[in-house]
Design an enzyme around this catalytic site. Structure first.
Site, PDB file in Angstrom:
ATOM      1  N   GLY A  17       9.778  -8.176   7.366  1.00  0.00           N
ATOM      2  CA  GLY A  17      10.901  -7.361   7.830  1.00  0.00           C
ATOM      3  C   GLY A  17      11.196  -7.502   9.304  1.00  0.00           C
ATOM      4  O   GLY A  17      12.330  -7.280   9.748  1.00  0.00           O
ATOM      5  N   SER A  74       4.470   1.020  -1.431  1.00  0.00           N
ATOM      6  CA  SER A  74       5.526   0.835  -2.417  1.00  0.00           C
ATOM      7  C   SER A  74       5.326  -0.496  -3.121  1.00  0.00           C
ATOM      8  O   SER A  74       4.519  -1.324  -2.700  1.00  0.00           O
ATOM      9  CB  SER A  74       6.911   0.870  -1.748  1.00  0.00           C
ATOM     10  OG  SER A  74       7.059  -0.221  -0.864  1.00  0.00           O
ATOM     11  N   GLY A  75       6.060  -0.679  -4.192  1.00  0.00           N
ATOM     12  CA  GLY A  75       5.993  -1.938  -4.923  1.00  0.00           C
ATOM     13  C   GLY A  75       7.355  -2.301  -5.454  1.00  0.00           C
ATOM     14  O   GLY A  75       8.277  -1.480  -5.478  1.00  0.00           O
ATOM     15  N   ARG A  76       7.484  -3.545  -5.889  1.00  0.00           N
ATOM     16  CA  ARG A  76       8.750  -3.974  -6.471  1.00  0.00           C
ATOM     17  C   ARG A  76       8.517  -5.181  -7.353  1.00  0.00           C
ATOM     18  O   ARG A  76       7.513  -5.899  -7.212  1.00  0.00           O
ATOM     19  CB  ARG A  76       9.765  -4.317  -5.384  1.00  0.00           C
ATOM     20  CG  ARG A  76       9.342  -5.436  -4.472  1.00  0.00           C
ATOM     21  CD  ARG A  76      10.240  -5.510  -3.268  1.00  0.00           C
ATOM     22  NE  ARG A  76       9.926  -6.706  -2.495  1.00  0.00           N
ATOM     23  CZ  ARG A  76      10.828  -7.520  -1.993  1.00  0.00           C
ATOM     24  NH1 ARG A  76      12.106  -7.289  -2.177  1.00  0.00           N
ATOM     25  NH2 ARG A  76      10.469  -8.575  -1.300  1.00  0.00           N
ATOM     26  N   ALA A 108       0.810  -1.219   0.000  1.00  0.00           N
ATOM     27  CA  ALA A 108       0.000   0.000   0.000  1.00  0.00           C
ATOM     28  C   ALA A 108       0.843   1.270   0.000  1.00  0.00           C
ATOM     29  O   ALA A 108       0.302   2.365  -0.095  1.00  0.00           O
ATOM     30  CB  ALA A 108      -0.933   0.002   1.207  1.00  0.00           C
ATOM     31  N   GLY A 162      -5.123  -6.373   0.082  1.00  0.00           N
ATOM     32  CA  GLY A 162      -6.472  -6.872  -0.140  1.00  0.00           C
ATOM     33  C   GLY A 162      -7.511  -5.786  -0.355  1.00  0.00           C
ATOM     34  O   GLY A 162      -7.213  -4.595  -0.346  1.00  0.00           O
ATOM     35  N   ASP A 208      -1.187 -10.721  -0.835  1.00  0.00           N
ATOM     36  CA  ASP A 208       0.216 -10.833  -0.424  1.00  0.00           C
ATOM     37  C   ASP A 208       0.411 -11.731   0.797  1.00  0.00           C
ATOM     38  O   ASP A 208       1.381 -12.484   0.867  1.00  0.00           O
ATOM     39  CB  ASP A 208       0.843  -9.451  -0.197  1.00  0.00           C
ATOM     40  CG  ASP A 208       0.004  -8.517   0.667  1.00  0.00           C
ATOM     41  OD1 ASP A 208      -0.947  -8.983   1.323  1.00  0.00           O
ATOM     42  OD2 ASP A 208       0.294  -7.309   0.672  1.00  0.00           O
TER      43      ASP A 208
END
Length: 495
Positions: free
Chosen positions: A411, A17-19, A15, A84, A243
């Site tokens: 993390g 960042s992305g990669r 929500a 979600g 996720d």
């Protein structure tokens, strides 16, 4: 990895960042390489809050370009997972009707109230297994339908965020089960739309595409995209598109009786079950039931994560006190134990800013106020561990069984002190890792779809071999039991 490795791409959207990550599998071990990272910032426009889907799809294309350059053999497939509940609407010509709305939109409170006027909260929970919260798809979607006064065209389809990406990659309009299970629109614990609920809410059945199971190969990257991105043929796979579902698949569990914590800014803690827990006690305690890639249910609760620590670190940096996370953990380890606790999930901590002072204020009533940096960090980490213990007790209360081990991924596994504290107060081992569970699970579920591994059990064996999780055994359990009793008393937690 040598030339014999097979490669896939995993696009993981959070929500914020992305990669895009390239996963390479040699038959026994998985390696991951991040090839592209980007921000994911919502856009406020005309009183609405939106996801910038066009920008996010552009970033996905950049990730595909970077992830396929110079790779031999070529990348075999790609899969997307996201947070979600959110979705987009696509018309009969395949055009996006508008940018998807953000789950934090204020309008959702109104639509939740309207739904709960039509279907009581207890009934909705028993029907769907999803804890009623204003972010839920069922409330958002009623708003989308009601805002189209003329009615939605029968050709319009709703696609959850990962399904929307998959549609524009492959041309296939389907909804994957684990992401749909976050919506409140399925029968509890089943991959089946709740058409009875649609009728009561006035939601047209034509909105809802076919449901597919995780591991479904949807097709190939469209010829237009292959030409634009100058990439070879690539399959598009629907994995655990939520996720958390992909992260849970990557947990290297050898025993079924485990609890999991997916720990980052926030933490999701729960258990895998064959059936959902749907009673009033589970609802009152804040548990929800969502789907897993194996067809089971994850009964879980959204708890605090490292948000408090991240905000304190940001504040100290603004005050020109710069610490690495490792330095903060070292300072906490040297601080006096069990001096003060806070309730990490308290609403007073939801907003950013001035977090250190808010923590000190909550400790000011009858506890030692944490003055030093190390004392503040230790207060946070001990309180998080105590909250995890509370959740473990609640899980035992609603399921009748107590997990014999906790698997922590995300993390949070880099914070060894938090892992050790959690083991101490829970009285069971904590197995920490992998940190990159979501991307790893996404990749391995693609390899499962391709037949390169044969089962979820084998996926978890590969995880254990690839990432060497660290086990923290309980220590000082009597001291921590006393601390837990003090924590319960301080925070007025009822058993």
């Amino acid at each position: 990895m040598g030339d014999q490795a097979t490669h896939v791409l995993a696009a993981d959207y959070g929500a914020g960042s992305g990669r895009v990550v390239r996963g390479s599998f040699d038959g026994s071990k998985l390696s991951l390489q991040e090839v592209h990272r980007f921000n994911n910032e919502p856009v406020q426009l005309g009183g609405g809050l939106y996801w910038d889907f066009l920008r996010l799809f552009h970033e996905l294309k950049q990730g595909i370009v970077k992830g396929t350059q110079g790779i031999s053999p070529s990348v075999r497939s790609i899969a997307v997972d996201t947070w979600g509940v959110d979705y987009g609407l696509v018309d009969g010509a395949g055009r996006l009707c508008s940018n998807p709305r953000h789950y934090r939109e204020a309008r959702n409170a109104q639509w939740m109230e309207e739904v709960l006027h039509l279907v009581k909260e207890e009934e909705l929970y028993a029907m769907s297994g999803v804890l009623p919260q204003q972010i839920n798809t069922v409330f958002q979607l009623l708003g989308s339908v009601r805002e189209h006064v003329e009615g939605l065209h029968p050709d319009v389809r709703m696609l959850f965020m990962p399904d929307l990406f998959h549609y524009y990659l492959s041309g296939q309009q389907v909804c994957e089960y684990t992401i749909a299970s976050t919506s409140g629109l399925l029968h509890a614990g089943e991959a089946r739309w709740n058409k009875h609920l649609f009728g009561r809410l006035g939601l047209p059945e034509t909105l809802f595409p076919k449901l597919v199971q995780p591991g479904t190969i949807l097709g190939n990257l469209t010829p237009e995209l292959c030409a634009e991105l100058r990439t070879g043929p690539m399959q598009v796979v629907s994995v655990g598109s939520h996720d958390t579902a992909s992260a849970l698949a990557a947990i290297p569990a050898m025993d079924s009786n485990f609890a999991f914590i997916s720990c980052g800014t926030w933490s999701l803690m729960g258990v895998e079950r064959d059936t959902p827990v749907l009673d009033d006690r589970s609802r009152a305690l804040g548990f929800t039931n969502e789907g897993t890639v194996s067809g089971k249910v994850r009964t879980l609760k959204n708890r605090s994560g490292l948000w408090l620590l991240q905000e304190c670190k940001r504040q100290w940096e603004q005050e020109n006190q710069r610490f690495t996370h490792e330095e903060l953990v070292q300072l906490a380890a040297l601080a006096t134990p069990h001096q003060s606790y806070v309730s990490p999930g308290d609403s007073v901590y939801l907003a950013p800013g001035n977090m250190v002072e808010r923590i000190r204020q909550q400790c000011a009533s009858g506890q030692t106020v944490p003055e030093t940096t190390g004392a503040v960090v230790r207060c946070i980490l001990e309180s998080l561990a105590l909250e995890f213990r509370q959740t473990l007790d609640e899980l035992q209360l609603i399921t009748g069984t107590r997990p014999c081990v906790i698997h922590m991924v995300g993390g949070g596994v880099h914070n060894g002190l938090l892992c050790q504290f959690t083991a101490n107060v829970a009285g069971v081992p904590v197995v920490a890792g992998p940190a990159e569970a979501t991307s790893a699970g996404n990749c391995m579920l693609q390899f499962l779809a391709h037949g390169e591994v044969s089962s979820l059990a084998e996926v978890r064996e590969v995880m254990a071999a690839s990432f060497s999780p660290e086990t923290y055994e309980p220590e000082d359990t009597e001291v921590w039991q006393e601390a837990y009793e003090n924590y319960q008393s301080l925070n007025h937690i009822k058993r």
